[in-house]
Design an enzyme around this catalytic site. Sequence first.
Site, short mmCIF file in Angstrom:
data_model
loop_
_atom_site.label_atom_id
_atom_site.label_comp_id
_atom_site.label_asym_id
_atom_site.label_seq_id
_atom_site.Cartn_x
_atom_site.Cartn_y
_atom_site.Cartn_z
CG ASP A 325 -14.25 -10.38 93.59
OD1 ASP A 325 -13.53 -11.24 93.06
OD2 ASP A 325 -15.03 -9.65 92.92
CD GLU A 520 -16.56 -13.66 88.02
OE1 GLU A 520 -16.89 -12.54 87.62
OE2 GLU A 520 -16.63 -13.99 89.23
C1 GLC Z 1 -16.01 -10.31 89.79
C2 GLC Z 1 -14.59 -10.84 89.73
C3 GLC Z 1 -13.53 -9.79 89.85
C4 GLC Z 1 -14.04 -8.48 89.28
C5 GLC Z 1 -15.18 -8.01 90.15
C6 GLC Z 1 -15.81 -6.72 89.63
O1 GLC Z 1 -16.82 -11.18 90.53
O2 GLC Z 1 -14.27 -11.89 90.65
O3 GLC Z 1 -12.37 -10.28 89.16
O4 GLC Z 1 -12.99 -7.52 89.28
O5 GLC Z 1 -16.20 -8.99 90.28
O6 GLC Z 1 -16.45 -6.94 88.41
#
Ligand code: GLC
Length: 653
Positions: A325, A520
């Site tokens: 991530d 988030e």
């Molecule tokens: C974010 C999220 C993830 C996402 C990634 C790219 O922090 O946790 O779900 O796909 O970054 O944007």
Amino acid sequence: MKSRYVLSLALASSAFPTIAAARPAAPQWTAPEREAIAAWPARKAARMDPAIERRIAAIVRGMTLEQKVGQITQAEIRSITPDQVRQYHIGTILNGGGAWPAMNKHAPLADWTALADAYAKAALKSDAKQPIPLIWGIDAVHGNNNVVGATLYPHNIGLGAAHDPQLVYRIGRATAKAVRATGIGWAFAPTVAVVQNQRWGRTYESYSSDPAQVAANGRALIEGLQGTLKGDGDVLASVKHFAGDGGTFRGIDQGETRASAGDFARVHGAGYYTALDAGVQTVMISYNSWTMAGTHPFGKMHGNRALVTGVLKDRLKFDGLVVSDWNAIEQVDGCTTDHCPAAINAGIDVFMVPEKWQTFITNTLADVRAGRVSEARIDDAVKRILRVKFRQGLFDRPIAAGRYTGDAAALVDRPLAQEAVRKSAVLLKNDGLLPLAPGKRILVVGDAADSFPAQSGGWSITWQGTETDNADFPIGETLLGGIRRAFGAGAVTYSPDGSAFAPGKFDVVIAVLAELPHAEMKGDVRWPEPLAQSRRYPEQLALLGRVSGKGVPVVSVLYSGRTTYATDLINRSDAFVAAFLPGTEAGALADLLAGTGKRDFSAKLSFAWPSTACPSGGEPAGESLFARGFGLTYAHAVHTGTLTETPIPATCP
Ligand code: GLC
């Protein structure tokens, strides 16, 4: 009996001593690791295509270490140019939420496809013996939600309430087309979190607190997104976030999940079995940590070799690619944003290092040359990446060649979104009010009634779903627009704060309430703050106070990314609809309110609705006002009356 893997290693070492050195050492698991791994039922490996495997092996044999490390690196479009993709042999890029071509929020489709084409062509200009096609990943989590003009479908919490995986499959198909319209071939979806505490800011990305519901819908979305993998309307899916993202203590984003090995696998692993059975090609690792049974801290998932390699790759036989991530490797003990041998050795194959990708490459090359990371591990990662790219047909047909590339019509499917909206709104209360007969004089209150941002929530044009307004949503219908359409504009009066008109002049009031859009950690309701709509948004309780009890019935509609204490709001309403986050076609809710065409509510809660402002997590019956699975219909009317309100404390104990 020795595992097949160890036996083959023994055979290989006797006949061809050099082969043994080329294979990564078989991990020696500790007792807690063995316990964690054994809790996951084993899966059979899918058959691989020997022709593809031969081509992969030949390409890898011809690659330099620099080319291999470039291939495992994922950079963000704000930090890398197409020529740098060529120069550093980059394997994949992404755009984060709120990143658009030239950082133009209203970037036309042509700018998306031109940028995608520039990156794709640059990758193929690499000086490698065999240039390798690039893949671009995007968070298309409810339609292609990054693009102005795209249809945004209800977020997963509402789709879970629809109890209709076939609908989710169709949304997957529509979303894949919308992503391909931008010239992109990889969607970072579905989230298969099984959320245990609605304090979490990402609750709305989860289909349900029920593992079986999550598994069924996750599978449906993956099948919808991926199709045959090689079609013009197909994209790679990314099942996420492995594992335990929805189970953190007090719903703290990126926090600590405490669960026994069995519960961790049974609850938080549920979505992965069906995802792998559906042929998902990528898995994204989760930010959270896992403490087994509250005693054995495995630490952050991005450094958890037992789960990433022992479970996902070895026990569940996942043969696609594992992606980290966003900068998540920095959270692993001993790691930084651009340096984490532990995450590479854990089994991650693609590293989402959006900004510091150059120093990540430098540091990783040094790790391999110093023996902190074996080249065999890098080879394994590169082979997995190549396998996914071959399966997607990228070596034969570039994404840009797809027939939906640049097709604005492929961004939109209003009828599908309207169907999803009608199927995902839950009727919690209806004391003889709905459906509303034609000819009613209607007062609509609440600024959310005419707000695309409020009805769409997070991951909508921007990461947080904020810093947008109705001008950013040229296609769709607000609830106010739908009410005007369903009842006639002349019958509808709108007063955002409910102060402009005396309710007594109307036959009914429709009050539209909402959570502020969020994503988030910014959406977490951190303990000890009460999880109560009227405490977080006191102006909405005041608004209801201005229109309720004035001799005119009130319908309340709530846009929220979670179930939340709202008994005080429900008691001030004669009918109450939990609409969750319906997306750009929220106007379709009006057809339910009017019963247009004999339409009726059908959705059933995908999470329990709390009776307390201080839920303890896990939805215990004693804390539920309405159980998961509850939902009224016109066909089966139930009188709710006045519900017992529990005090909302200043802070939760
Ligand atoms: C974010 C999220 C993830 C996402 C990634 C790219 O922090 O946790 O779900 O796909 O970054 O944007």
